[in-house]
Design an enzyme around this catalytic site. Structure first.
Site, PDB file in Angstrom:
ATOM      1  N   GLU A 142       8.000   5.630   4.922  1.00  0.00           N
ATOM      2  CA  GLU A 142       6.758   4.222   5.070  1.00  0.00           C
ATOM      3  C   GLU A 142       7.635   3.284   4.972  1.00  0.00           C
ATOM      4  OE1 GLU A 142       3.971   4.828   2.802  1.00  0.00           O
ATOM      5  OE2 GLU A 142       3.185   6.488   3.488  1.00  0.00           O
ATOM      6  N   ASP A 187      -2.744  31.364 -39.259  1.00  0.00           N
ATOM      7  CA  ASP A 187      -3.117  32.106 -40.124  1.00  0.00           C
ATOM      8  C   ASP A 187      -2.505  33.397 -40.105  1.00  0.00           C
ATOM      9  OD1 ASP A 187      -4.179  30.525 -41.759  1.00  0.00           O
ATOM     10  OD2 ASP A 187      -6.363  30.403 -40.830  1.00  0.00           O
ATOM     11  N   ASP A 222     -10.083  27.971 -40.215  1.00  0.00           N
ATOM     12  CA  ASP A 222     -11.724  28.519 -40.198  1.00  0.00           C
ATOM     13  C   ASP A 222     -12.251  27.678 -41.254  1.00  0.00           C
ATOM     14  OD1 ASP A 222     -10.719  29.578 -42.027  1.00  0.00           O
ATOM     15  OD2 ASP A 222     -10.093  31.557 -40.661  1.00  0.00           O
ATOM     16  N   ASP A 243      -9.932  23.679 -44.821  1.00  0.00           N
ATOM     17  CA  ASP A 243      -8.960  23.659 -43.854  1.00  0.00           C
ATOM     18  C   ASP A 243      -9.559  22.257 -42.840  1.00  0.00           C
ATOM     19  OD1 ASP A 243      -7.581  26.044 -43.682  1.00  0.00           O
ATOM     20  OD2 ASP A 243      -9.142  27.248 -43.220  1.00  0.00           O
ATOM     21  N   VAL A 248       1.016  -1.627  -0.265  1.00  0.00           N
ATOM     22  CA  VAL A 248      -0.184   0.097  -0.003  1.00  0.00           C
ATOM     23  C   VAL A 248       0.680   1.286  -0.129  1.00  0.00           C
ATOM     24  CG1 VAL A 248      -1.658   1.411   1.347  1.00  0.00           C
ATOM     25  CG2 VAL A 248      -1.873  -1.125   0.653  1.00  0.00           C
ATOM     26  N   ASP A 298      -1.598  12.280   3.056  1.00  0.00           N
ATOM     27  CA  ASP A 298      -0.987  13.187   1.576  1.00  0.00           C
ATOM     28  C   ASP A 298      -2.104  13.523   0.576  1.00  0.00           C
ATOM     29  OD1 ASP A 298       1.065  12.768   2.291  1.00  0.00           O
ATOM     30  OD2 ASP A 298       2.196  10.981   1.094  1.00  0.00           O
TER      31      ASP A 298
HETATM   32 MG    MG Z   1      -8.874  32.953 -44.254  1.00  0.00          MG
END
Ligand code: MG
Ligand code: ADP
Length: 919
Positions: free
Chosen positions: A713, A332, A644, A648, A285, A744
């Site tokens: 630990e 662009d 856009d 594209d 653990v 923790d």
């Molecule tokens: Mg354009």
């Protein structure tokens, strides 16, 4: 035929008049009131996803992980071996941990779900007889709306008008070849093939159209399908895979150590089997990084939220990681690097150049004009140019109902031409009425021209054309000068090109204007782009300024500091492109400019080589971006690419991070992208990259933190084993569980939302094959912090024992001594982790400088862990379970002092590190 198919067939076969009558609407749409009422009746036009799987299943999943199962079994063994309380406690810890994971995942989902609502899709709908921009969720049956290339079809509808319309129905049918759609009925072949019906969930690839909605929301075909296929198969992302691998690796190591300890406990210490098992379990653990996945998900989600605040919407959590690796951005120019606030400032004619001063720009769609007017009546060439620019224009001028100011709907380039005409005092409405548009060849970014055909008078049609000079001038054979048309001479061409170069060198963008008279009895159907956009008469140039965005200079600089290359890819002219690139510091003036034509001619090797140097692409079509992006990837780059338009989409999909414009982008581009900029701004990409890097750095901070406590630990068990049980176990299994699953947790979570460390954008991008758990993290967590913590906690253990008379008295001897000693070990680890949480916040920057309290979540975590520790030591029932005891005030003082030197030592190390980095 089922009910919906029947309904569809009926809407496809009926006449337009019948369809409108049946939907109780008209060719000019619904009234606002009627629409509001129908919205009540039919509900909003949204696809409501049913319960995604069952919540219960998701909840239970948290209790079936490898670690959870281990804990269930060990709890059971603990109970069977007679330690009932221990068994129940282990189960309780397990349940609490499962609930916490569930809560984290829920939070993460909530955070990402809310993002999608930030991105409305708009449709141009007729309401009260006028075209209005309306949120697509508000559409109702009976609404009449327009569509153009790049639009997502918002509802199921019957076409009323259509020009060269192509629809991509792949989302519905899986068929990737676009379907032609028109107003004539043709049942077509296969599903959804009716030529005059269009469906929600599909997209318009080309052309324009007008349609009337007959089904919205869940009543659409898409809605029906969505109900059927709720469960989507999720593919694991690279990050998830990496995390799974990491968890598995560490778990295997943990189990290995556990087995070794189990055997050692039996043979060395002669523990009974059940007790040995519980003991070994403690080790397992201690090492398994439980809670890693949900915490990672949550910090990714927080990263995504922070990006959204900085105008970058990430569609998928995993893109956050890729963003941090980005090495090249293909961007662009227009609208992304520049403001897309076009202002025509010159009109160039062969005879004369008009200068338009003053503002006159589009502000949020509103025309703001200064008073200046140009007298165009005295110049027939100017008069003609204004007419062509105004007619060859899709900008819609509306009266804003609130401000009563004229409002423009359209692209900034075309809006600028409308403003130019307005400024000149040209009567747009009159011209539009006198010379109605009969036909059009819409602008496309390949031929870079647009043409509209109008009824000029009874005997003549006029073709109005505008476009980029390099694509328009070759189509002209005559020129109009002083009202007379004559042949275009080589000398004219030189003058035109010289003027264009002069403007372009200043970063201005010019659009060429031309026209052509056609006989009045021309057959409209036989007019094509090829036979119309030729033998044109050249008129002049409209020259527009589109200033760089003010924040772009810094964003470009930041990219360069961060070793991220920027490549401008534009449809604009070479000179304009370069002028802007140099102006904003993107490239030096030595940069090579490659045009679309040159790009096509280049071999792959040539392009690969060229892409290593400074380069700008101009006069390229969006399709060519794909080649640029894929070649960059072959060079080993991680590419972000903006876009856009419809064309594209392939490049956006191909790029590692496709970035679509939220304002000017088409629905198609947004759909193909991984990230959407709500302000279209290049600078937002840079912010997103910074956030991406931050998230990854935070995950490493988080890992360092939780791995650290594993060492102290483990050390107690090692001591115990190697002393063959002579040194009683300094830390019990329950205490280990307390640290790992209790104290923790919250500070670790706090580290996940740490701010960007200064200098994060001064480092090169992370390598693609870099691992989350790299040497640096392992070294820091195990060797440095871990050993320090172990030294302190072991010291605490023996110090308490020494106070109780050790070494004269055996370690076990004194009554309460053992409990106090283990409590002090637990306390020492908890308090060490306070300093550790602060230390992990930065790599090399001073925490004093970032602000001790600047991440308040960490402090909540710290307060929580101290309170939890106090409760465990003070509540009698818990004392028994956790083998703790109330501490004296001196002990608390001892613990409280621990973080101070630990924190200061690390600050010293960091300042040394900073000095070394500078040197
Ligand atoms: Mg354009
Ligand atoms: P960018 O990469 O700058 O966004 P575009 O692809 O939008 O470039 O445009 C490329 C060229 O096409 C522009 O430089 C301009 O000359 C021309 N152009 C742009 N819009 C139109 C339009 N509406 N009509 C005619 N020509 C246009």
């Amino acid at each position: 035929m089922n009910a919906t198919e029947e309904k569809r067939a009926q809407f496809a076969q009926a006449t337009q008049a019948q369809v409108l009558a049946q939907l109780k609407t008209s060719a000019t749409g619904l009234s606002q009131d009627d629409a509001a009422q129908r919205l009540n009746q039919y509900g909003p036009n949204t696809i409501t996803k049913g319960q995604e799987g069952s919540q219960l299943k998701v909840f239970l999943k948290n209790f079936a992980s490898l670690m959870a199962i281990l804990l269930w079994v060990s709890g059971l063994i603990a109970i069977l071996s007679g330690t009932l309380e221990l068994g129940i406690a282990i189960w309780l810890v397990n349940i609490i941990n499962g609930c916490f994971s569930f809560w984290q995942e829920h939070q993460a989902k909530k955070a990402t779900d809310s993002l999608m609502a930030m991105l409305p899709t708009f449709t141009q709908v007729y309401r009260d007889g006028k075209v209005q921009q309306i949120d697509a969720t508000q559409l109702v049956p009976g609404d009449v709306f327009t569509l153009q290339a790049g639009n997502a079809v918002p509802v199921d509808a019957r076409l009323l008008e259509a020009t060269s319309m192509q629809v991509d129905q792949s989302a519905l049918t899986g068929e990737s070849v676009p379907e032609s759609k028109n107003v004539k009925y043709d049942p077509g072949e296969g599903e959804f093939a009716e030529s005059n019906l269009i469906y929600a969930g599909t997209t318009v690839g080309a052309g324009t159209g007008l349609a009337v909605c007959f089904a919205s929301g869940m009543n659409t075909e898409f809605g029906q399908i969505a109900t059927l296929t709720q469960q989507q198969v999720k593919v694991d992302s690279p990050l998830t895979k990496e995390l799974n691998r990491l968890t598995k690796q560490i778990s295997m190591i943990a189990i290995g150590i556990g087995i070794a300890f189990f055997v050692a406990a039996i043979f060395f210490v002669h523990y009974p089997i059940a007790k040995s098992f519980i003991f070994a379990l403690g080790m397992i653990v201690a090492f398994i990084p439980e809670g890693l996945l949900p915490t990672v998900t949550l910090s990714l989600a927080h990263g995504v939220q922070r990006m959204a605040k900085r105008h970058a919407l990430v569609k998928d959590l995993n893109s956050v990681e890729t963003l941090g690796e980005t090495t090249v951005i293909c961007s662009d120019k227009t609208g992304t690097l520049t403001q897309n606030q076009m202002t025509v400032n010159h009109i160039w004619l062969l005879n004369h150049t008009y200068e338009l001063t003053g503002q006159g720009y589009v502000n949020n769609g509103h025309i703001e004009l200064d008073d200046q007017t140009v007298d165009f009546h005295s110049d027939p060439d100017l008069d003609r140019l204004l007419r062509v620019a105004a007619l060859n224009n899709d900008t819609k001028v509306q009266q804003d109902p609130e401000t009563h100011k004229p409002k423009l709907l359209g692209t900034p380039t075309e809006a600028a031409l409308i403003i130019m005409a307005e400024k000149a005092g040209f009567d747009l409405a009159k011209a539009a009425k006198e010379t109605p548009r009969l036909k059009e060849f819409p602008f496309d970014s390949d031929r870079k021209r647009m043409c509209t055909i109008h009824q000029h008078d009874a005997n003549t049609l006029s073709a109005c054309v505008k476009g980029s000079l390099s694509d328009l001038l070759p189509q002209c054979d005559t020129i109009q000068v002083a009202g007379a048309i004559r042949r275009l001479t080589p000398d004219d061409i030189d003058k035109i090109n010289a003027a264009n170069r002069k403007f372009a060198a200043q970063g201005l963008r010019s659009l060429a204007i031309a026209y052509r008279q056609l006989p009045g009895d021309s057959d409209l159907d036989s007019l094509t782009i090829e036979n119309t956009e030729t033998q044109l008469t050249f008129l002049g140039l409209t020259v527009m300024a589109d200033p760089p965005r003010p924040e772009i200079y810094q964003a470009v600089q930041e990219c360069h500091d961060a070793n991220i290359k920027i490549i401008m890819v534009t449809g604009d002219s070479t000179l304009t492109a370069k002028s802007i690139a140099v102006k904003i510091g993107l490239t030096s003036d030595q940069a090579r400019v490659v045009t679309g034509t040159e790009l096509d001619a280049m071999s792959e090797a040539q392009l690969q080589e060229a892409l290593r140097g400074e380069i700008i692409f101009a006069r390229v079509a969006p399709e060519q971006k794909y080649k640029i992006v894929s070649t960059l990837q072959k060079n080993g780059e991680i590419v972000a690419s903006t876009g856009d338009g419809v064309n594209d989409a392939p490049a956006l999909k191909k790029a590692d991070i496709g970035v679509a414009m939220g304002v000017t982008g088409t629905d198609v581009a947004k759909d193909a992208a991984d990230m959407i900029l709500t302000d279209d701004n290049f600078a937002s990409i840079v912010s997103a990259i910074e956030e991406g890097r931050t998230v990854y750095a935070n995950l490493q901070k988080f890992l360092t933190y939780i791995l650290t406590s594993n060492v102290p630990e483990a050390i107690p068990s090692v001591l115990f084993l190697f002393s063959r049980g002579l040194i009683p176990l300094p830390m019990t299994v329950m205490q280990i569980l307390t640290v790992d699953l209790g104290t923790d947790m919250l500070p670790a979570l706090g580290l996940g939302s740490e701010q960007a460390e200064p200098g994060i954008m001064h480092q090169p991008p992370r390598a693609r094959d870099a691992h989350l758990l790299n040497k640096q993290v392992v070294w820091k967590a195990f060797a440095w912090y871990g050993m320090l913590a172990s030294a302190i906690s072991t010291f605490a253990y023996f110090f308490v024992n020494w106070q109780n008379g050790w070494p004269d008295v055996a370690l076990f001897a004194s009554g309460n001594g053992y409990a106090r000693a283990t409590t002090m070990v637990l306390g020492a680890i908890v308090f060490f982790q306070i300093a550790n949480a602060l230390n992990c916040r930065t790599q090399s920057a001073s925490v004093f400088k970032t602000g001790i309290f600047s991440n308040i979540r960490i402090w909540y975590g710290i307060i929580f862990e101290v309170i939890l520790l106090a409760i465990l030591t003070l509540v009698p029932f818990l004392q028994g379970l956790f083998n703790t005891t109330a501490l004296a005030w001196q002990d608390w003082v001892f613990l409280a002092i621990i973080p101070i030197p630990v924190f200061l030592i690390e600050e010293l190390r960091k300042s040394w590190l900073r000095r070394r980095q500078q040197a």
